[in-house]
Design an enzyme around this catalytic site. Sequence first.
Site, PDB file in Angstrom:
ATOM      1  N   GLU A 114      -0.870   3.838  -9.401  1.00  0.00           N
ATOM      2  CA  GLU A 114      -1.308   3.059  -8.238  1.00  0.00           C
ATOM      3  C   GLU A 114      -1.848   3.947  -7.122  1.00  0.00           C
ATOM      4  O   GLU A 114      -2.675   3.512  -6.321  1.00  0.00           O
ATOM      5  CB  GLU A 114      -0.167   2.181  -7.713  1.00  0.00           C
ATOM      6  N   PHE A 154      15.175  -7.363  -8.457  1.00  0.00           N
ATOM      7  CA  PHE A 154      14.522  -6.377  -9.320  1.00  0.00           C
ATOM      8  C   PHE A 154      13.081  -6.153  -8.833  1.00  0.00           C
ATOM      9  O   PHE A 154      12.341  -7.100  -8.591  1.00  0.00           O
ATOM     10  CB  PHE A 154      14.517  -6.858 -10.778  1.00  0.00           C
ATOM     11  N   GLN A 155      12.716  -4.893  -8.671  1.00  0.00           N
ATOM     12  CA  GLN A 155      11.389  -4.490  -8.199  1.00  0.00           C
ATOM     13  C   GLN A 155      11.020  -5.095  -6.851  1.00  0.00           C
ATOM     14  O   GLN A 155       9.876  -5.447  -6.604  1.00  0.00           O
ATOM     15  CB  GLN A 155      10.321  -4.793  -9.257  1.00  0.00           C
ATOM     16  N   LYS A 160       5.523 -14.048  -5.808  1.00  0.00           N
ATOM     17  CA  LYS A 160       5.179 -14.590  -7.123  1.00  0.00           C
ATOM     18  C   LYS A 160       5.163 -16.120  -7.129  1.00  0.00           C
ATOM     19  O   LYS A 160       4.252 -16.742  -7.695  1.00  0.00           O
ATOM     20  CB  LYS A 160       6.200 -14.071  -8.139  1.00  0.00           C
ATOM     21  N   MET A 196      -4.349  27.546   0.271  1.00  0.00           N
ATOM     22  CA  MET A 196      -4.339  27.435   1.722  1.00  0.00           C
ATOM     23  C   MET A 196      -2.975  27.813   2.295  1.00  0.00           C
ATOM     24  O   MET A 196      -2.891  28.458   3.340  1.00  0.00           O
ATOM     25  CB  MET A 196      -4.740  26.016   2.139  1.00  0.00           C
TER      26      MET A 196
END
Length: 608
Positions: A64, A126-127, A176, A483
């Site tokens: 993602e 969940f999630q 959802k 760097m």
Amino acid sequence: MTPHAAEKSGHHQAKTMTGAEIFVRCLIEEQVEVVFGYPGGATIGVYDALRDISNIKHVLTRHEQGATHAAEGYSKATGKPGVVLVTSGPGATNTVTGIADAFMDSIPLVVFTGQVPLRLIGNDAFQEADIVGITRAVTKHNYLVREVSELARIIKEAFHIATTGRPGPVLVDLPKDVMAQKAPFEYPREIALRTYIPVVDGHLKQIRKAAELINHARRPVLYVGGGTILSDGAPELTALARKLRCPVTTTLHGMGAFPETDPLSLGMLGMHGTWYSNVAVNYCDVLISVGARFDDRVTGNVEQFAPEAAIIHIDIDPAAISKNVQVDVPIVGDVKRVLSRLIDLVQPLDTADWIATIEQWKREHPLRYQQGEQIRAQQVIQTLGNVSKGNAVVVTDVGQHQMWAAQFFTWVHPRTHITSGGLGTMGFSLPAAMGAAFGRNDLPVVSISGDGGFQMNSQELATIAQHKLPMKIFIINNGFLGMVRQWQELFWRRRYSQVELSNPDFVKLAEAFGIPAMRATRSDEVEPAIQRAFAHTEGPILLEFVVAKEDNVYPMIPAGQSVHEMLDTPEPVLASEGKDGDGTTVILHKGKPIDQTEEHHVREPQRV
Ligand SMILES: Cc1ncc(C[n+]2csc(CCOP(=O)(O)OP(=O)(O)O)c2C)c(N)n1
Ligand SMILES: [Mg+2]
């Protein structure tokens, strides 16, 4: 019919559909062509609705974070908003770095995240992640959709807020159950946001004041930032600079707003800017800041920044005015619109002396490097500039190679330089270049990463290979987090701590993804390799350049210091590009050779 009645009757005729279907219809209304995303439990219904839609291309990234950076690259390359769709919980939290990056660099994104059903929110379901809470500080605005009947209005507002005013990311959280509920669909035509009305036309009185200051300037400098490109104001800026005969320096994000082939160009300013741009800002009497935000990497010590100058600041964001540096004439408005008014109110200036002084500084302190058998990153970038003639979209990562790219490529077009400037996100280049390649096919797209940053999102090689994107992927391999190593060398007595990398075989890695790859290890292999990459237009190609391990980016103004502490490139400026005693050649960039007998000190400009 009254508008109210019309709306009512519209609702009666409107077709009833699920939230997921409404979502898809809204994207079509917004003319979204590409969505970067990754599915999961909370978005499975939305993905079902997307399945049969042929006018929106969904790109399945491999992470993602890759999706968010891809949307940023797409947006920067095209000027359109980038769209992301991910699931709840880890899908949503994986987008946070990209959202923060877009926020810092004012990139319009609309990020849709799945969410657990409304009744489970707050239950440690969940999630579940409170992504609206998590992203509050890094979004321009964010929404949790609680009613399916609100969905279309919220999506309309999200695109409006992301793309207007100072652009930025907007997040829309989609529970959802809401997406499964039904409502009549009608896409709103109007936006009614009473507290959000960006000012686009600068105040005429302020523009007149600015013109008055400019018309009396003897040593003006235009200081040009990314806002100029975001507003599509590059043509107006170029016309203004040429009318005034005013030197132009750009920030990291301003590059491409003014062609560096023009003698008025000073290149980039700031910590790793050109010597002469920083000195010019130090001595200028009027500094015209255009869509730039006086970032600390530009100003260093703000007390000593442009100490002799009256400052004009043109910016769409009122919050950016006098945030870091006190300015004399603020103009809040869209750069393109303000410049097109300003240009009629100013007169050509007599800057001949000023430009002659700057020309002398350019000859004495050009960007340069000494080239031997070993490859130096500067050579790779300069050769890329020569081979492409500036006709490429170049997407860099973060680190030394990013600064060398800024310095040694000759930037000529807006929207051809894409990088993570504000947040400085390693791992940005590969997915952002991928996004740019989905948006642009008029120019070749080149991704340049360090060996460190490349490994942060290298999984996107799979997406790139799958779509056969004709990208050129460059890795500048110095075996170090270069760097950080440079800072440890210069400011921490060379006590190297956790900066040396043990790397995979990048050529084999690319081949494992089905991407042809080559490695260059000697300076005479650089140009042929780049030529070959440009001849390869069927799908991606990866080039690894094994470069000097311990090389430093110069000039450098150490963090928080001023132009007086600037370290110039230690290498000599030779009269000609001849072989030096040790078999190396000094190569100048955008600078004319000087006669070595000339003394080297800062010529102070004449003050009138
Ligand atoms: C995500 C992230 N972590 C850490 C840093 C700090 N950082 C800035 S530059 C740099 C080194 C980058 O190394 P590499 O990608 O090899 O590029 P190089 O400087 O060698 O060109 C690091 C670690 C960062 N900018 N971003
Ligand atoms: Mg490196």
